[in-house]
Design a protein around this motif. Structure first.
Motif, PDB file in Angstrom:
ATOM      1  N   LEU A  49       0.833  -1.203   0.000  1.00  0.00           N
ATOM      2  CA  LEU A  49       0.000   0.000   0.000  1.00  0.00           C
ATOM      3  C   LEU A  49       0.867   1.252   0.000  1.00  0.00           C
ATOM      4  CD1 LEU A  49      -2.994   1.247   0.733  1.00  0.00           C
ATOM      5  CD2 LEU A  49      -1.964   1.470   2.979  1.00  0.00           C
ATOM      6  N   ARG A  51       0.088   5.403   0.573  1.00  0.00           N
ATOM      7  CA  ARG A  51      -0.904   6.440   0.856  1.00  0.00           C
ATOM      8  C   ARG A  51      -0.279   7.800   0.552  1.00  0.00           C
ATOM      9  NH1 ARG A  51      -1.903   6.095   6.290  1.00  0.00           N
ATOM     10  NH2 ARG A  51      -3.217   4.312   5.848  1.00  0.00           N
ATOM     11  N   ARG A  53      -1.099  11.887   0.645  1.00  0.00           N
ATOM     12  CA  ARG A  53      -1.975  12.917   1.199  1.00  0.00           C
ATOM     13  C   ARG A  53      -1.848  14.148   0.310  1.00  0.00           C
ATOM     14  NH1 ARG A  53      -4.977  12.668   5.489  1.00  0.00           N
ATOM     15  NH2 ARG A  53      -4.014  10.771   6.251  1.00  0.00           N
ATOM     16  N   GLU A  66      -4.826   7.785  -9.953  1.00  0.00           N
ATOM     17  CA  GLU A  66      -5.123   6.351  -9.835  1.00  0.00           C
ATOM     18  C   GLU A  66      -4.835   5.639 -11.143  1.00  0.00           C
ATOM     19  OE1 GLU A  66      -9.155   6.636  -8.521  1.00  0.00           O
ATOM     20  OE2 GLU A  66      -8.588   6.824  -6.416  1.00  0.00           O
ATOM     21  N   LYS A  82      -1.713  -1.271  -3.744  1.00  0.00           N
ATOM     22  CA  LYS A  82      -2.872  -0.383  -3.662  1.00  0.00           C
ATOM     23  C   LYS A  82      -2.412   1.053  -3.445  1.00  0.00           C
ATOM     24  CE  LYS A  82      -7.080   0.463  -1.095  1.00  0.00           C
ATOM     25  NZ  LYS A  82      -7.795   0.291   0.148  1.00  0.00           N
ATOM     26  N   LEU A  83      -3.035   1.976  -4.160  1.00  0.00           N
ATOM     27  CA  LEU A  83      -2.803   3.401  -3.957  1.00  0.00           C
ATOM     28  C   LEU A  83      -3.992   3.953  -3.193  1.00  0.00           C
ATOM     29  CD1 LEU A  83      -1.307   6.099  -4.541  1.00  0.00           C
ATOM     30  CD2 LEU A  83      -2.705   6.255  -6.622  1.00  0.00           C
ATOM     31  N   GLU A  84      -3.709   4.619  -2.099  1.00  0.00           N
ATOM     32  CA  GLU A  84      -4.759   5.253  -1.297  1.00  0.00           C
ATOM     33  C   GLU A  84      -4.499   6.756  -1.308  1.00  0.00           C
ATOM     34  OE1 GLU A  84      -5.276   5.252   3.346  1.00  0.00           O
ATOM     35  OE2 GLU A  84      -5.924   3.317   2.519  1.00  0.00           O
ATOM     36  N   LEU A  85      -5.487   7.514  -1.748  1.00  0.00           N
ATOM     37  CA  LEU A  85      -5.367   8.962  -1.785  1.00  0.00           C
ATOM     38  C   LEU A  85      -6.200   9.558  -0.667  1.00  0.00           C
ATOM     39  CD1 LEU A  85      -5.628   9.444  -5.642  1.00  0.00           C
ATOM     40  CD2 LEU A  85      -3.571   9.518  -4.229  1.00  0.00           C
ATOM     41  N   ALA A  86      -5.567  10.363   0.183  1.00  0.00           N
ATOM     42  CA  ALA A  86      -6.245  10.956   1.330  1.00  0.00           C
ATOM     43  C   ALA A  86      -6.245  12.476   1.179  1.00  0.00           C
ATOM     44  CB  ALA A  86      -5.534  10.555   2.620  1.00  0.00           C
TER      45      ALA A  86
END
Length: 139
Positions: A49, A51, A53, A66, A82-86
């Motif tokens: 992962l 993340r 911000r 994405e 996985k790419l998580e954008l916050a």
């Protein structure tokens, strides 16, 4: 030879989408370089992962990033990660009265009146410009 046939309409929406995607491609390519360095530094082999911000003033289109992540990780050691954008909120500081506030309705503009004193200009940006690698999970 012209880029488009004479008399052909310029598809501004397609051109804008292309430019935005190229911006996010470059950001994502730099991000993956940082990830490689961090994995090597810690002896990790598999990325799980990432993340990121970002603030509303970072000029980032999440969907484009994405897509860029998916394209740039396909067939690499990062495929399947996985790419998580916050998103972080825009927080402004009024220079007239000192109050910190977020624009109503989630507006990404720093040109809004202060809810305390009504001043419209001169606010400082407390948060909202962020764009950084926040967290990695790897094994």
């Amino acid at each position: 030879m012209p880029i488009r046939p004479e008399g052909a309409a310029l598809d501004v929406a397609a051109l804008l989408a292309y430019c935005l995607a190229m911006h996010e491609m470059s950001i994502t390519d730099s991000l993956l370089g940082m990830v490689r360095e961090e994995l090597a530094r810690h002896g990790a082999q598999k990325l799980i992962l990432v993340r990121v911000r970002y603030g509303p003033l970072a000029n980032l289109v999440p969907e484009a990033m994405e897509m860029a992540f998916e394209v740039l990780t396909a067939g690499t050691e990062f495929e399947g990660a996985k790419l998580e954008l916050a998103a972080t909120p825009l927080v402004l500081g009024c220079t007239a009265c000192g109050r910190e506030f977020s624009p109503e309705g989630g507006s990404p503009s720093p040109f809004v009146p202060c809810p305390a004193c009504g001043a419209e200009l001169g606010h400082s940006v407390i948060s909202g410009r962020e764009l950084y690698l926040d967290h990695l999970e790897a094994e």
